[in-house]
Design an enzyme around this catalytic site. Structure first.
Site, mmCIF file in Angstrom:
data_model
loop_
_atom_site.group_PDB
_atom_site.id
_atom_site.type_symbol
_atom_site.label_atom_id
_atom_site.label_comp_id
_atom_site.label_asym_id
_atom_site.label_seq_id
_atom_site.Cartn_x
_atom_site.Cartn_y
_atom_site.Cartn_z
ATOM 1 N N ARG A 65 0.326 2.120 -24.036
ATOM 2 C CA ARG A 65 1.121 1.980 -22.818
ATOM 3 C C ARG A 65 2.583 1.653 -23.139
ATOM 4 N NH1 ARG A 65 -1.109 2.049 -18.025
ATOM 5 N NH2 ARG A 65 -3.259 1.587 -18.477
ATOM 6 N N HIS A 109 2.706 3.026 -1.506
ATOM 7 C CA HIS A 109 1.266 2.858 -1.719
ATOM 8 C C HIS A 109 0.538 3.206 -0.418
ATOM 9 C CE1 HIS A 109 -2.387 1.304 -3.477
ATOM 10 N NE2 HIS A 109 -2.617 0.696 -2.329
ATOM 11 N N THR A 141 6.830 -5.100 -8.839
ATOM 12 C CA THR A 141 6.849 -6.279 -9.709
ATOM 13 C C THR A 141 5.716 -6.102 -10.720
ATOM 14 O OG1 THR A 141 5.467 -7.438 -8.110
ATOM 15 C CG2 THR A 141 7.832 -7.837 -7.971
ATOM 16 N N GLU A 143 2.894 -7.375 -11.191
ATOM 17 C CA GLU A 143 1.528 -7.304 -10.671
ATOM 18 C C GLU A 143 1.353 -6.010 -9.870
ATOM 19 O OE1 GLU A 143 -1.394 -10.309 -8.203
ATOM 20 O OE2 GLU A 143 0.638 -10.938 -8.680
ATOM 21 N N GLN A 173 3.104 9.776 7.722
ATOM 22 C CA GLN A 173 3.955 8.588 7.902
ATOM 23 C C GLN A 173 4.718 8.253 6.629
ATOM 24 O OE1 GLN A 173 4.497 7.092 10.864
ATOM 25 N NE2 GLN A 173 3.257 8.800 11.589
HETATM 26 C C1 GAR Z 1 0.719 9.375 -1.922
HETATM 27 O O1 GAR Z 1 -0.235 9.236 -0.903
HETATM 28 C C2 GAR Z 1 1.132 8.023 -2.470
HETATM 29 O O2 GAR Z 1 1.166 7.023 -1.486
HETATM 30 C C3 GAR Z 1 0.033 7.768 -3.465
HETATM 31 O O3 GAR Z 1 -0.229 9.008 -4.071
HETATM 32 C C4 GAR Z 1 0.095 10.049 -3.148
HETATM 33 C C5 GAR Z 1 1.070 10.973 -3.830
HETATM 34 O O4 GAR Z 1 1.282 12.123 -3.078
HETATM 35 N N1 GAR Z 1 0.423 6.782 -4.408
HETATM 36 C C6 GAR Z 1 -0.420 5.941 -4.995
HETATM 37 O O5 GAR Z 1 -1.612 5.931 -4.777
HETATM 38 C C7 GAR Z 1 0.228 4.951 -5.955
HETATM 39 N N2 GAR Z 1 -0.710 3.977 -6.360
HETATM 40 P P1 GAR Z 1 2.543 13.035 -3.346
HETATM 41 O O6 GAR Z 1 2.540 13.358 -4.847
HETATM 42 O O7 GAR Z 1 2.311 14.257 -2.538
HETATM 43 O O8 GAR Z 1 3.769 12.285 -2.949
#
Ligand code: GAR
Length: 204
Positions: A65, A109, A141, A143, A173
């Site tokens: 990582r 998220h 952050t 976490e 949204q």
């Molecule tokens: C979106 O729904 C975003 O909120 C999520 O992945 C999707 C990406 O779609 N992100 C996560 O789950 C981050 N943990 P996109 O590539 O079409 O924008």
């Protein structure tokens, strides 16, 4: 002019919403690069269509990582960005990386945080029986999926919803709140006070 770098792993629809809104509303801030950790990310083609320089830092090539994050950081910092935007960037980041971009690293998220951090948020929302679900834009952050909240959008969960129908309602949204949040942060309209995001007012 503020410089924005967007990180993606896949489809890139949030990235596209940001690029489209920036173009339509003639932002002062500019997206200067889109970087993916996956060479096959669909969003790379979309970014190229918008004339944005793209790069791939393949996470598969880095066993650790920390070494991946260091390579990613180097690629990002070539552009000296004011803001780094995670748009469906599906990697857990090291604390060193997160600290390097403290106050200028945003994520979206697909849940109403602090509910449902992590993966499979829509399935978990359905299984839990919540009546409302949504999306959250937050500063990153160390976490995972915790960090000062910039904006949220709420959608109803309907009795006939499937994971797909709920995800689609939330995504619609996301495409509204993320471009707005990115612009507000890039243009310095918000500040973090004791872990909360507040508007800058001229009288303070
Ligand atoms: C979106 O729904 C975003 O909120 C999520 O992945 C999707 C990406 O779609 N992100 C996560 O789950 C981050 N943990 P996109 O590539 O079409 O924008």
């Amino acid at each position: 002019m503020k410089k924005i770098v967007i990180l993606i792993s896949g489809r890139g629809s949030n990235m596209e919403a940001i690029l489209e809104t920036a173009r339509r509303d003639q932002w002062d801030s500019r997206v200067v690069a889109v970087i993916s950790n996956r060479p096959d990310a669909k969003g790379l083609e979309t970014a190229a269509r918008y004339g944005i320089p793209t790069a791939v830092v393949p996470s598969r090539s880095y066993p650790e990582r920390a070494s991946f994050d260091a390579a990613l950081q180097q690629e990002i910092d070539r552009h000296a960005p004011d803001l780094v935007v995670l748009a469906g960037f599906m990697r857990i980041l090291t604390s060193g990386f997160v600290e390097h971009y403290a106050g200028r690293l945003l994520n979206i998220h697909p849940s109403l945080l602090p509910a449902f951090p992590g993966l499979d948020t829509h399935a978990r929302a359905l299984a839990t029986g919540v009546r409302f679900h949504g999306a959250t834009v937050h500063f990153v952050t160390a976490e995972l999926d915790v960090g000062p909240i910039v904006d949220q959008a709420v959608v109803p969960v309907l009795p006939e919803d499937t994971e797909e129908s709920l995800a689609a309602r939330v995504l619609e949204q996301e495409h509204i709140i993320y471009p707005r949040a990115v612009r507000d942060v890039a243009e310095g309209r918000l500040r973090i006070v004791q872990g909360r995001v507040l508007p800058y007012t001229s009288d303070r």
